[in-house]
Design an enzyme around this catalytic site. Structure first.
Site, PDB file in Angstrom:
ATOM      1  N   LYS A  83      49.998 118.330 -62.020  1.00 57.88           N
ATOM      2  CA  LYS A  83      49.531 118.239 -60.651  1.00 57.88           C
ATOM      3  C   LYS A  83      48.951 119.559 -60.141  1.00 57.88           C
ATOM      4  CE  LYS A  83      52.434 118.985 -57.597  1.00 57.88           C
ATOM      5  NZ  LYS A  83      53.436 119.118 -56.524  1.00 57.88           N
ATOM      6  N   THR A  84      49.722 120.607 -60.299  1.00 59.97           N
ATOM      7  CA  THR A  84      49.289 121.908 -59.790  1.00 59.97           C
ATOM      8  C   THR A  84      48.038 122.377 -60.516  1.00 59.97           C
ATOM      9  OG1 THR A  84      51.635 122.354 -59.552  1.00 59.97           O
ATOM     10  CG2 THR A  84      50.150 124.159 -59.111  1.00 59.97           C
TER      11      THR A  84
END
Length: 821
Positions: A83-84
């Site tokens: 995600k990051t």
DNA sequence: ACTGCATCTCTTTTT
DNA sequence: GAGATGCAGT
């Protein structure tokens, strides 16, 4: 049907890359958007010829999430799916392709930690330019920035101060007292909670419903809210909720201001979207009305903050809220073994109202991978002992303690582990707990600084007038208060005027004059002295350090150390004002020393972290799922607890071991415990029940049978597995008697759960299959299942599919566990 | 204004 | 069963 209105803001907003609206097949000009994760999308992503360095190693879905920069995008990022990485790469991509300058990107996170990490990682791509990202920060930090510029529009001065919860409660207490209410019956804390919930929902005093206004102090709710806001205004202060609320008010009432921010923020990104509350959502909506280049990243399955106002609905509704949104699912997990993923996926499948994701991994179950283990203990002491032993054993095999974590539901569970580890001499660290800036001595010191910098800070002044003791008790303070209120002036000014009169007793008058003189003195030195030096002088001359030096209690030396540490941490800032601004928003401090230690923390604070080995103790009914969550919020509460379990399981990379005990001391008295219903929701074939390490065999976990394909979701023999915990037995009995568990879920059954003991949620799957619209798969379709491989669908019953697998033969599986091949 | 006794509560937590 | 908070007594 799509709107053909060309003036629709959404249709106009999209940039050159693609149109933001779903297409009409009859309109040849509007090409359909590639379905996220669909074949076209993958092919498109794959065809890329020269790839910028920052894109390297992204999978097709991640790349789609990065490259779809125009129009609304929702990235559903399961645990451990990068995600990051997507978020930061997306920013790098926007910058690299020249779509915006760093100052034109709004990137919002929830915590300062997340903001810091994001900044660091973007810095790795774009170097010094990160510094230009002025609008990367927490919701609150960004709101402060906006508010400082436009404070006068909501009746504040640009120098307004920000109250923390402690100040807030003290202020409310005063108001309740002034109102002459029974403080026992109507506590400041309760009202603070109410205020919070109103502000979380973006409600101003006028907007709260009559019912809710009625609920507190016989209908005084609204009035108290109003008075509170008036008091804040006089104090030139706002609370955390106001930061957002004031921004919303400004945006709504001053179109020119809104417009200017709308055009400034060409691209917007929101992290952890599932945690946003209504106010944050409103804020975002207002900003996104300009151009709809808003990308939200989140995971509905990891929404665990409903109790503090987070609205899962925000993420569930995204596609309706932002029409034409591209939805990208990230389901390829790079973190955990297939057993861990399977356990987590099966568990979370018991929740309804999900957007539906199934994690999978490429590293298909190699033989040496551990299954998720389930173990039991007689009581929490034995639990701690066993886990301690296992940690030591792992350590002896060369595993780093930093790679191990114990994740508990509630902090009272931590003590047992701490006790045990102290006797073992095992290094551990507790994450969470009281934070540095919340300690009493730090808050006192800060109050001194605040009074120096901002003489109108009444709350700070009250805090320290008589600390250390100066003989300025309640009586004196009352006079000062009355005087100040009468004239609507700050306490310090009032005190200054009062010492000139004879209204105070000579002793008090002298003491007060003395304090005011000191402040006067310090204020004169702000300009001429370094702020750290001044800070030391303040703490010294005020007698504050002296007070602790004379204190013989055990904590006193630690407090003095903390004060030193406080001064030291001020060095990083340019001025006292800058320092105070920072800590009003950043209440935690980076811990510096990182020695090898086991982490102990709550499941909540574990979100976002990962460890090789994770221990999950206390999986007992009442503890986890937490009884109070069940009682207070029923089915929704249960589902949030389940998401918490999901978060816990997915923290582990290689090994996850779940524990439950037969007895536990809760509120002082012993209670015998029933294993958590969540244990029943784990898939038998990814779980291994291990022999209790010591004597007690009350729950007789005999290990026989079980094995490949013996999932309880199979039709073969659902409960004929090695589990014989009561939960399983209940479920089995219910099945045998043909009881329709599904029915029970329809009504008000959650309440009765308490008396009748835990119900299995097993029936939910049945309920789901009858009530839900059904699977969107079709008979004959070719699918892929992470355990059984490829196959074709031969029958569909609600969300249960009968599949002829090429290798594994015919099986019944849930549709959420298969994907189109 | 401080100390000692009684009473209440007892998930999770960031800003 | 412990820790925090509040009240009454000195």
């Amino acid at each position: 049907m799509r709107s053909k209105d060309p003036t629709s803001s959404m249709a106009n907003s999209s940039g050159p890359l693609h149109r933001g609206m779903p297409s009409n097949p009859a309109d040849p000009l509007a090409a359909p958007q590639p379905k996220a994760g669909g074949i076209a999308a993958r092919a498109m992503a794959a065809r890329q010829t020269t790839m910028p360095a920052y894109m390297e190693g992204l999978n097709a879905e991640q790349r789609l999430a990065v490259e779809t920069i125009n129009g609304p995008v929702l990235v559903l990022a399961g645990a451990g799916t990068g995600k990051t990485r997507v978020l930061t790469t997306r920013i790098a991509h926007i910058l690299a392709t020249g779509h915006a300058t760093p100052g034109q990107i709004l990137a919002v996170t929830f915590t300062n930690k997340a903001a810091r990490e994001m900044k660091e990682r973007i810095g790795a791509y774009i170097g010094e330019n990160v510094e230009g990202m002025a609008w990367l920060g927490t919701f609150h930090a960004i709101c402060v920035k906006i508010l400082r510029r436009h404070a006068e529009l909501v009746g504040l001065k640009s120098s307004f101060s920000i109250l923390d919860t402690d100040d807030q409660v003290r202020l409310i207490k005063q108001i309740i007292q002034a109102e002459g209410l029974d403080e026992k019956r109507w506590t400041a804390k309760t009202f603070a909670g109410l205020l919070d919930s109103w502000k979380n929902r973006g409600l101003t005093p006028e907007q709260i419903s009559a019912g809710e206004a009625q609920a507190f102090a016989n209908g005084l709710g609204r009035k108290l809210y109003q008075t509170y806001q008036e008091r804040l205004s006089i104090l030139n202060a706002c609370d955390f909720g106001d930061l957002l609320l004031h921004c919303i008010t400004i945006f709504k009432e001053h179109d020119d201001v809104l417009k200017s921010f709308q055009s400034r923020f060409r691209y917007m990104l929101v992290d952890e979207y599932q945690d946003t509350n209504i106010a944050q959502y409103m804020w975002l909506r207002l900003l996104a009305q300009g151009n709809s280049n808003v990308a939200c990243v989140g995971d509905d399955d990891q929404s665990i903050y409903g109790w503090r106002g987070a609205e899962v609905d925000n993420i569930l509704r995204f596609e309706q809220d932002f029409p034409g949104a591209t939805v990208v699912r990230l389901e390829r997990n790079y973190r955990s073994t297939s057993h861990i993923l399977s356990a987590a996926s099966h568990l979370i499948a018991h929740n309804q109202g999900r957007l539906g994701k199934t994690l999978f991994t490429d590293q298909m179950g190699s033989e040496d991978e551990d299954k998720v283990q389930v173990a039991s203990a007689w009581d929490s002491q034995e639990e701690a002992r066993s886990i301690g032993d296992e940690i030591e054993a792992l350590q002896n095999h060369g595993h780093s303690l930093n790679e191990m974590a114990i994740l508990v539901r509630a902090s009272f569970q931590m003590r047992e582990f701490e006790d045990r580890f102290v006797t073992l001499g095992l290094n551990y660290r507790v994450i969470g707990g009281p934070r540095f800036y919340e300690r009493m001595e730090i808050r006192d010191a800060l109050a001194y600084f605040r009074c120096v910098m901002q003489p109108s800070d009444d709350l700070a002044f009250e805090r320290i007038v008589n600390t250390p003791k100066r003989g300025l008790g309640e009586a004196t303070l009352k006079i000062v208060h009355a005087y100040a209120r009468e004239r609507a002036i700050p306490l310090m000014i009032a005190a200054g005027e009062l010492v000139q009169t004879n209204e105070l007793r000579p002793k008090a008058r002298a003491a007060l004059a003395d304090v005011l003189g000191m402040f006067e003195n310090w204020r004169n030195q702000v300009e001429t002295m370094s702020h750290t030096e001044l800070a030391e002088i303040i703490l010294d001359e005020s007698g504050y350090t002296q007070m602790w030096r004379q204190d013989r209690s055990a904590e006193a030396p630690g407090r003095l150390d903390n004060l030193k540490e406080l001064i030291r941490s001020m060095e990083e800032f340019e001025s006292m004002a800058g320092f105070l601004e920072h800590i009003s928003l950043v209440m935690d401090k980076d811990s510096d020393v990182e020695e090898d230690a086991v982490s102990i923390m709550t499941l909540h604070s574990a979100k976002g972290l990962e460890f090789d080995t994770v221990f999950l103790p206390g999986w007992e009914e009442g503890v986890f799922p937490n009884q109070r969550a069940l009682d207070e919020t029923g089915q929704a509460g249960l589902e949030e607890e389940r998401r918490l379990a999901y978060v816990g399981l997915t923290r582990g990379r290689k090994r996850v071991k779940v524990w439950f005990t037969s007895n536990r001391r809760i509120h002082g008295s012993w209670q015998s415990c029933i294993p958590s219903r969540f244990l029943d929701e784990l898939p038998a074939d990814s779980v291994e029940v291990v022999e209790a390490s010591s004597s007690y065999g009350g729950y007789g976990l005999n290990s026989a049978g079980g094995g490949y394909g013996a999932s309880r979701f199979d039709n073969s023999d659902p409960f004929q597995s090695k589990y014989s915990t009561p939960g399983w037995q209940r479920a089995r009995k219910a099945q045998a008697s043909g009881q329709q568990y599904g029915r029970m879920h329809g009504g008000n059954q959650t309440r009765r759960a308490k008396k009748a003991g835990p119900m299995t949620i097993e029936g939910e799957l049945v309920a789901k299959s009858v009530t839900e619209v059904g699977s969107d798969f079709a008979i004959g379709e070719r699918i892929f299942h992470m355990k059984f491989g490829y196959g074709s669908i031969s029958d569909i019953e609600g969300n249960k599919l009968t599949v002829d697998f090429e290798k594994a033969g015919q099986k019944k599986v849930l549709d959420s566990f298969v994907e189109r091949a």
